[in-house]
Each structure stands twice: as structure tokens, then as C-alpha cells.
Design an enzyme around this catalytic site. Structure first.
Site, PDB file in Angstrom:
ATOM      1  N   SER A 189      49.296  44.114  32.458  1.00 45.13           N
ATOM      2  CA  SER A 189      49.517  42.727  32.065  1.00 45.13           C
ATOM      3  C   SER A 189      49.029  42.556  30.632  1.00 45.13           C
ATOM      4  O   SER A 189      48.333  43.422  30.082  1.00 45.13           O
ATOM      5  CB  SER A 189      48.760  41.780  32.994  1.00 45.13           C
ATOM      6  OG  SER A 189      47.360  41.897  32.770  1.00 45.13           O
ATOM      7  N   GLY A 239      50.629  38.887  43.111  1.00 43.52           N
ATOM      8  CA  GLY A 239      51.622  39.915  43.390  1.00 43.52           C
ATOM      9  C   GLY A 239      52.811  39.953  42.457  1.00 43.52           C
ATOM     10  O   GLY A 239      53.686  40.811  42.613  1.00 43.52           O
ATOM     11  N   GLY A 241      53.008  40.834  39.265  1.00 39.48           N
ATOM     12  CA  GLY A 241      53.038  42.090  38.525  1.00 39.48           C
ATOM     13  C   GLY A 241      53.417  43.269  39.397  1.00 39.48           C
ATOM     14  O   GLY A 241      54.103  44.196  38.953  1.00 39.48           O
ATOM     15  N   ASP A 242      52.985  43.234  40.657  1.00 36.38           N
ATOM     16  CA  ASP A 242      53.346  44.297  41.596  1.00 36.38           C
ATOM     17  C   ASP A 242      54.845  44.275  41.888  1.00 36.38           C
ATOM     18  O   ASP A 242      55.498  45.322  41.926  1.00 36.38           O
ATOM     19  CB  ASP A 242      52.571  44.131  42.903  1.00 36.38           C
ATOM     20  CG  ASP A 242      51.068  44.056  42.687  1.00 36.38           C
ATOM     21  OD1 ASP A 242      50.565  44.778  41.811  1.00 36.38           O
ATOM     22  OD2 ASP A 242      50.413  43.266  43.385  1.00 36.38           O
TER      23      ASP A 242
END
Length: 371
Positions: A189, A239, A241-242
Site C-alpha cells: 500500500s 481486505g 488490498g488482498d
């Protein structure tokens, strides 16, 4: 125990290994529990890959108290508890002047050891720990058995204060720095990117920096590019970014070049923030996305076989049109969402009635947050 998605005629032949523990996530605001959900980067990524019909193996550890039904059985450690995170959304404002969450690890499961990984080869490997479960020797083993390894930097630089609050250490001090030349992609990030020297790291592996509502940037040895975002009705950033990483790898597995695959990543990140906890994707939307991806893929050529960075990283003709098509798919889906069944593999979660449908976490927050 490691399980795999059954092969079907529409399932890509490329295989993916996901390594990271499932978690129990508890979301709190104003001193009250807003939701209790299945967490961990592995859960969000597997949710996206399942939606994209990508075959994968998952190696994850939990304790005997693990309480969610999942399609990919974890390794149950009889002497340990499942990793638990508490996310507090009312702790004031960060240095970037946006409301942010405070994340605390209140329970921790055992780490994943090299011996826990399957004894076979994979095309793609994803090291996506959230609670310190990825060891340097485990990542080294992944490099040995996977042709291309993708790492979320949170698996490398997360550390924890005595009270469990997450803190970040510099990448050079993480114990993983020597493995960077053997990685294919490192995702971070914008906040996490401050803990590494992007200009140095990009000489060894590709770096993808996500900027939430502003899309992402891709850096490689000889260039960089910005990838456009998608509009998002943000409720919970957990979640995102996942899901981005799951969509990105899923696009590459299907044969997309890097810029188009990053668009797919941005798209799934934008979908995820519209849900509390693990998202339940519309089945018709998933079908439309898979059709768009199939239309865009490079015919007959796997991404792993294209060694020319100039080809793999150049925005192909029709890139902007692909973005428009994905955006259109989301709009069409929103119009008929009431009639749609949930995505396969989704799990039940507890959301407190007073918070259902309310945008409790929207206030100017950046939606690029992993577990």
C-alpha cells in the site's frame, strides 16, 4: 491439509499456491462490535480466485477454535488458537488526515513452516501472511517450488507491540531482504511503501503500490505506469488490498499483460470495500468479468512465457476500453443485484443488525487496507 478446486473445462491449467493463515476478524466502532467475520488475506484472495475460476492450493493454519466453514481446509493445530484481529475504526485521524483504523492482534496461531507446503511445483506462489506467520525459510521454499512468487509486503514487515497493535519495520530490517531478487512481484500500500526504497527494490523485482481510490502504480526496472481506479461505495476497507492482489494474479493466470491484470486487481478492490468483511460477489457479475477477461487475454501465450518486459508491461491497445467494460459490468450488476445469488465459497458472517446497510467506515478513509 491442502485442497484444490476440481478441474473443469473452463478452469485454467496454471496452478497457484496461496500461503497465509485464516483469521477471525472483529470490527469495532464506538466501543461496540460491528461485525465478526472470516479474515486473513488468504480468505479474500481465495474468494477472488474462486470467482475467476482459477485453480489453487491453499496452505493455512488455524486453532481448534476456528469457527467458519471454508472450501479449502486449513491445517488445524490442536495446541494453538486461531489468529484473531480486532480492528478499531474510531481512533481519530492519521497523519494523512483521513480516518483510519487501529489493528490489534489479540491471538496468534503457529507460523507456517517449509514442511507445511505441498511437495510439488506451481506456476504462481502468493505469500500473504498477516500475523507474522510467513517465515524467511518458508518464503525461500516457495521460491524453489513456484515459477513466479508474489508477496504482499505486510507478510514481511509487520511486527507487533506488546499490546498486539500492528507496527511496521523497514524492509531492510525484516529478515527477508536477501530474497527480493528471487521474487517476481512485491505489492505494498502507499503507507507500507514508505518502509522500503522503491527505486532500489524495483531493480530486483516488480513493485506494485496501491493507492486505494486513486488506483495503483506499477514499477519495474526500466519504467513505471499508473493504472486507473474504479468508483467505489466504501463501507469497510478491510481486505481491499488482498482482493486487489487476488484479481491481479487472477488476471495474469488468465493470460493478461500486467497493465490489464492490474485493472482487474483495482476492480476487485473496489468491489470489496462495498461489503463488511469478506465480500459475496454476484454470480452474474463474475461471469461478465470472466467473459471480459477471456476477450482481453493474449491468445495462446501464458504470461510466464513472455520474458520481454517491454511487451508484458506496455499498455496494450484497448486498455481504456477494457476499463470501461469492467466499469459497465459493475453498473449493470448493481441494477439487478436483488435477484442475484451469492458467490460460491462465500461464508456466513455476523453483522450487527443496527449496522446493516450503513456506511459506517466511509468517512474519507482510503480503501486500500488488507486484513
Amino acid at each position: 491439509m491442502v485442497t484444490t478446486i476440481p478441474q473443469t473445462p473452463n478452469t485454467p491449467i496454471q496452478s497457484v499456491l496461496i500461503v497465509g493463515n485464516y483469521c477471525h476478524d472483529v470490527l469495532l466502532q464506538g466501543g461496540a462490535v460491528v461485525a465478526e467475520t472470516l479474515g486473513g488475506a488468504a480468505s479474500f484472495i481465495s474468494n477472488v480466485l474462486t470467482g475467476l475460476s482459477v485453480s489453487f492450493h491453499l496452505t493455512s493454519k488455524v486453532g481448534v477454535d476456528f469457527k467458519y466453514p471454508v472450501n479449502h481446509d486449513p491445517i488445524v493445530v490442536p495446541t494453538s488458537k486461531t489468529t484473531v484481529f480486532h480492528a478499531y475504526f474510531d481512533q481519530g485521524y492519521s497523519e494523512n488526515a483521513h480516518q483510519d483504523r487501529v489493528l490489534k492482534r489479540v491471538e496468534v496461531c503457529d507460523p507456517i513452516n517449509p514442511s507445511d507446503l505441498p511437495d510439488r511445483k506451481f506456476d504462481f506462489g502468493m505469500a500473504v501472511g498477516v500475523g507474522g506467520e510467513i517465515l524467511p525459510e518458508t518464503l525461500e521454499r516457495m521460491v524453489e517450488i513456484c515459477d513466479a512468487v508474489f508477496v504482499d509486503i505486510q507478510a514481511l514487515i509487520r511486527s507487533f507491540h506488546e499490546n498486539g497493535t500492528v507496527k511496521l519495520v523497514r524492509l531492510k530490517e525484516s529478515g527477508f531482504y536477501h530474497l527480493l531478487p528471487r521474487l517476481k512481484f512485491l505489492k505494498a500500500s502507499s503507507d507500507e511503501a514508505l518502509f522500503m526504497e522503491v527505486e532500489e527494490v524495483r531493480q530486483w523485482c516488480c513493485v506494485v503500490v496501491t493507492h486505494g481510490k486513486d488506483g495503483c502504480e506499477v514499477y519495474w526496472k526500466d519504467g513505471e505506469m499508473k493504472i486507473a481506479p474504479f468508483g467505489a461505495n466504501q463501507i469497510d476497507p478491510t481486505g481491499a488490498g488482498d482482493s486487489f492482489l487476488g484479481g491481479f494474479v487472477g488476471g495474469l493466470v488468465h493470460g493478461l499483460v500486467v497493465p490489464d491484470a492490474a485493472l482487474v486487481g483495482n476492480f476487485f478492490g473496489s468491489l470489496t470495500v462495498a461489503h463488511i468483511g469478506l465480500p459475496k460477489f454476484d454470480l452474474r457479475l463474475l461471469q461478465r468479468i470472466k467473459e471480459e477477461v477471456q476477450t482481453r487475454k493474449v491468445q495462446g501465450t501464458c504470461w510466464l512465457e513472455r520474458r520481454d518486459d517491454e511487451v508484458s508491461f506496455t499498455k496494450p491497445a484497448g486498455h481504456d476500453e477494457f476499463h470501461a467494460s469492467l466499469s459497465s459490468s459493475k453498473l449493470v450488476s448493481a441494477e439487478c443485484r436483488r435477484d442475484l445469488p451469492r458467490s460460491p465459497g462465500s461464508v456466513e458472517q455476523v453483522i450487527r443488525p443496527q449496522y446493516k446497510g450503513q456506511q459506517k467506515f466511509l468517512l474519507n478513509s482510503v480503501y486500500d487496507k488488507s486484513n
